[in-house]
Design a protein around this motif. Structure first.
Motif, PDB file in Angstrom:
ATOM      1  N   GLY A  81      34.568  44.621  69.865  1.00 28.82           N
ATOM      2  CA  GLY A  81      34.718  45.260  68.563  1.00 28.82           C
ATOM      3  C   GLY A  81      33.626  46.243  68.227  1.00 28.82           C
ATOM      4  O   GLY A  81      33.571  46.763  67.113  1.00 28.82           O
ATOM      5  N   MET A  82      32.746  46.533  69.183  1.00 29.43           N
ATOM      6  CA  MET A  82      31.636  47.468  68.967  1.00 29.43           C
ATOM      7  C   MET A  82      32.081  48.841  69.459  1.00 29.43           C
ATOM      8  O   MET A  82      32.231  49.063  70.646  1.00 29.43           O
ATOM      9  CB  MET A  82      30.404  46.974  69.718  1.00 29.43           C
ATOM     10  CG  MET A  82      29.206  47.884  69.647  1.00 29.43           C
ATOM     11  SD  MET A  82      27.748  47.146  70.410  1.00 29.43           S
ATOM     12  CE  MET A  82      28.301  46.970  72.107  1.00 29.43           C
ATOM     13  N   CYS A 104      27.544  50.714  64.908  1.00 26.71           N
ATOM     14  CA  CYS A 104      27.714  49.308  65.287  1.00 26.71           C
ATOM     15  C   CYS A 104      26.491  48.839  66.080  1.00 26.71           C
ATOM     16  O   CYS A 104      25.950  47.760  65.831  1.00 26.71           O
ATOM     17  CB  CYS A 104      28.970  49.120  66.140  1.00 26.71           C
ATOM     18  SG  CYS A 104      30.525  49.521  65.342  1.00 26.71           S
ATOM     19  N   TYR A 137      31.486  40.772  64.828  1.00 25.72           N
ATOM     20  CA  TYR A 137      31.790  41.101  66.220  1.00 25.72           C
ATOM     21  C   TYR A 137      31.963  39.836  67.037  1.00 25.72           C
ATOM     22  O   TYR A 137      31.393  38.786  66.716  1.00 25.72           O
ATOM     23  CB  TYR A 137      30.663  41.941  66.833  1.00 25.72           C
ATOM     24  CG  TYR A 137      30.385  43.210  66.090  1.00 25.72           C
ATOM     25  CD1 TYR A 137      31.195  44.334  66.261  1.00 25.72           C
ATOM     26  CD2 TYR A 137      29.319  43.291  65.197  1.00 25.72           C
ATOM     27  CE1 TYR A 137      30.943  45.502  65.566  1.00 25.72           C
ATOM     28  CE2 TYR A 137      29.063  44.456  64.491  1.00 25.72           C
ATOM     29  CZ  TYR A 137      29.876  45.562  64.676  1.00 25.72           C
ATOM     30  OH  TYR A 137      29.634  46.706  63.979  1.00 25.72           O
TER      31      TYR A 137
END
Length: 754
Positions: A15-16, A21, A69
């Motif tokens: 999810g980065m 992020c 994350y």
């Protein structure tokens, strides 16, 4: 030097998708007790943490998960022992003492490999679902789709029940805003108070208070769409380099005493013999020990023309065996083959920020708080001091916050750098970090080693001259003397005999004559292959023969004279020939306005001959410290110097140069010594590497212009009342998408033909 108790643990993060992020994760993990250093690679999706042995179990994972994350420890399999690749391996020499021009290669020496503590205590976690599957299955996609459906329902209800409209739009907005606000809160708690999520939360909540609920809900949805597109783009960039690993087949055919057995490719050990069928991908780096075939190296090197390879030639994992059955002796384990090393080096390089990227990071740390202040001033000053309507200017202030979201600006540089590094790696151009990629564009002088860089590094028989014997007989008898030897000159003679289809017998009683040559017997005749000086001691050389030998010497060729009994049968001229693309590569550099010079330890005559052939200035008979001194002299004249060499005896000059480039086929030395490496040994790739740097920096300039230009335009239009919240978030999302797509164009970068 780091403390001996410090260890590194590597994690995979799901999810980065952008540099912001990475910043949030770095700030958060840096606060964990026991952590001394943090490196995040967005493109690789990895987090590397340096910490002491007292790090609390699960503390890093907990901190990353609190930001929204996914995270799991990555199994790190660093080799404890160095595995030599083909170019590192030594040769077994017979007791031949050939008198020939020396080459400027010192002995290979290797530094100790970096050791990383296995992050999983022996258990691999790479199979954990970190959200790297199809985009529609990711958490971001589910949230975006959910928010979109809620917004659609809100529009339907608002159309038929207008009194409920504001409330249903607030509910629809909350579907997306709650996770965003939670991330903003956790980021603020862990060291990133001025995050993109913070700006979004303030803008959305403020819009609700001034009654713009429909726009607030749409803004949140568009923001989520933008994040989803970022994620898709990041996944593509990540897949571009990780896709290399898919080139290596999963299974291999192990050859055991003539019987083949199918085994997992990653279980094959160094020294094992593999059978590779026509049409199969080669499962490991190795040397061909039986058979010949055309090898399609396009998947690894981009070369469209297959190369004919035979016994003794090296082959790379992932390349395709076109038309012959091969037996290949493995020279590198799966974790250490060419492709695995390329992937690892690129992932490490992506953790190293370029100067421009570091500047943008520092700028964004000031920029985001400044946007908050500007938004507040726009909202407060006109109503408070000039009697303007509060609702209108608070609305404009909130739009300024959305315009000011730094997404596009923050991602402008790392996206281009990551794409450039990946594009280079897929073409055999390894650059150890963004700073190297950025610095290459400034190079205006390239100093090149001769042997193994401009030349193949392997002597070849260029001429066979017959006197009392025919040229074919001279070659056959010389090869008979050298049969079985692994001396470089012997190998050159045997290779020429094989290429010419000469049947080679084996001389008896073959032995070296110290400092002169080799002697032996064949069919009752004494054969003597020696230097011209040694041959002249046994038989008179005619004046015209001496003249021809001198002419070959002037061309930088070593001459060996063959005597049969006391008669001069003929002679062979041998030279380490320039690489096929050397002249074209140097022409490319000169066309780009780059000065070139050869720095070699070889003798002046040989170096001058090669230099004349290639059209390059020559400095010869240099010691390693001389090469370093010349590099310093060039820099003293204002030149920005790249030094290209084999990464061994050129180490002082490589270190002194602004950029050190190692030339070679994936050896540990070539990959670990310099700032960059031309993996496949093509001279033209030096020009390609500089061209790539210039294209990347041009792309970064375009990205920054897009990011700041759109913001400037919409800032003005918002202040004068032309645009509002929707166009503001569309401007930010649109700029982010444009910047990302522009950076991804680098994955398909094209170079001029040599």
């Amino acid at each position: 030097m780091s403390d001996s108790s410090t260890v590194k643990t590597k994690y995979r993060v799901g999810g980065m998708d952008c540099a912001s992020c990475a910043t949030k994760i770095e700030n958060a993990v840096s606060r964990v007790a026991g952590v001394s250093d943090v490196h995040v690679s967005v493109t690789a999706g990895t987090l590397t943490v340096s910490h002491d042995d007292g790090l609390a179990a699960g503390s890093v994972e907990k901190q990353v998960q609190s930001l929204g994350y996914k995270v799991a420890k990555a199994a790190v399999d660093m080799p404890e022992k160095h595995v030599h690749s083909p170019a590192c391996s030594g040769h077994d020499h017979r007791d031949h003492d050939h008198d020939h021009d020396h080459h400027d290669h010192a002995g290979h020496s290797h530094g100790n490999p970096v050791k990383v503590k296995p992050a999983s205590d022996g258990h691999a976690h790479d199979h954990f679902d970190l959200g790297d599957g199809p985009w529609w299955k990711t958490q971001k996609a589910k949230l975006t789709i959910g928010c979109g459906l809620a917004l659609a329902v809100a529009y339907i209800i608002g159309h038929f029940m207008r009194d409920l409209g504001p409330y249903v739009f607030v509910a629809a907005m909350a579907v997306g805003l709650v996770p965003i606000a939670r991330r903003a809160f956790m980021a603020a708690r862990t060291g990133t108070p001025f995050s993109i999520e913070t700006l979004m939360t303030i803008a959305a909540v403020g819009a609700v208070f001034i009654g713009a609920t429909e726009e607030a809900a749409m803004v949140i949805f568009l923001f989520l769409v933008g994040e989803l597109l970022e994620g898709v783009a990041a996944s593509r960039a990540r897949a571009s380099i990780k896709g290399l690993t898919d080139l290596v087949p999963k299974t291999a055919f192990l050859d055991i005493d003539g019987q083949t057995k199918e085994v997992p490719a990653d279980s094959v050990s160094v020294g094992a013999v593999l059978m590779v069928r026509p049409g199969d991908r080669i499962p490991a780096d190795g040397d061909i020990i039986d058979g010949s075939s055309s090898i399609d190296e396009a998947p690894v090197t981009g070369e469209s023309t297959p190369k004919r390879k035979t016994v003794g030639d090296a082959v790379f994992a992932g390349t395709i065996n076109s038309d012959g059955v091969l037996r290949v002796k493995v020279t590198a384990a799966a974790a250490d083959n060419t492709i695995a090393r390329v992937v690892k080096l690129v992932e490490e390089a992506q953790e190293s920020k370029a100067p421009t990227e570091r500047f943008i990071d520092r700028f964004s740390q000031i920029y985001t708080p400044a946007v908050l202040v500007l938004g507040a001033l726009v909202a407060i000053v006109p109503p408070l001091f000039f009697g303007q309507a509060w609702g209108e200017w608070v609305y404009k202030g909130l739009a300024v916050l959305l315009i000011g979201c730094p997404c596009a600006l923050v991602i402008s540089t790392p996206a281009a750098i990551a794409a450039g590094l990946s594009a280079g790696a897929r073409r055999g151009l390894l650059l150890k970090g963004g700073a190297v990629l950025e610095g290459l564009r400034k190079i205006n002088t390239v100093a090149l080693d001769k042997t193994g860089t401009l030349t193949e590094g392997k002597p070849k028989v260029t001429d066979v001259v017959g006197l009392s014997k025919s040229p074919a007989d001279v070659l056959a008898l010389s090869a008979a003397l050298e049969n079985g030897s692994s001396h470089p000159l012997a190998l050159a003679i045997l290779a020429r005999a094989k290429d010419d289809g000469v049947v080679v017998a084996a001389a008896t009683d073959a032995k070296a004559v110290a400092g002169k040559g080799v002697i032996g017997v064949l069919n009752g005749e004494t054969l003597y292959l020696a230097s011209p000086q040694a041959a002249a001691e046994k038989a008179a050389l005619a004046t015209e023969v001496t003249a021809r030998i001198q002419a070959f010497n002037d061309e930088g060729k070593t001459v060996s004279v063959l005597l049969v009994g006391d008669q001069v049968a003929g002679f062979l001229a041998i030279r380490d020939e320039p690489r096929e693309d050397a002249a074209a590569g140097l022409s490319r550099l000169k066309a780009a306005g780059i000065q070139t010079v050869m720095l070699t330890g070889d003798n002046a005559r040989t170096a001058a001959a090669i230099g004349k052939t290639l059209g390059i200035d020559v400095r010869a008979e240099l010691l390693p410290e001389d090469k370093q001194r010349i590099v310093r002299e060039l820099q003293g004249k204002g030149r920005v110097v790249a030094k290209v060499g084999d990464g061994i005896n050129d180490a002082p000059a490589l270190a002194a140069a602004d950029i050190g480039i190692a030339m070679g086929g994936g050896t540990d030395v070539a990959l670990e010594t310099a700032d960059a490496a031309v993996l496949h040994g093509r001279v033209v790739d030096i020009a390609n590497m500089i061209s790539l740097s210039r294209q990347v920096m041009s792309n970064i300039t375009q990205n920054i212009t897009i990011a700041l230009g759109l913001k400037a335009v919409f800032l003005v239009t918002t202040i004068i009342g032309v645009t509002g919240l929707w166009p503001a978030i569309l401007a930010d999302t649109g700029a982010t998408v444009l910047v990302t797509l522009n950076a991804l164009r680098l994955l398909n970068v094209r170079f001029d033909k040599a």
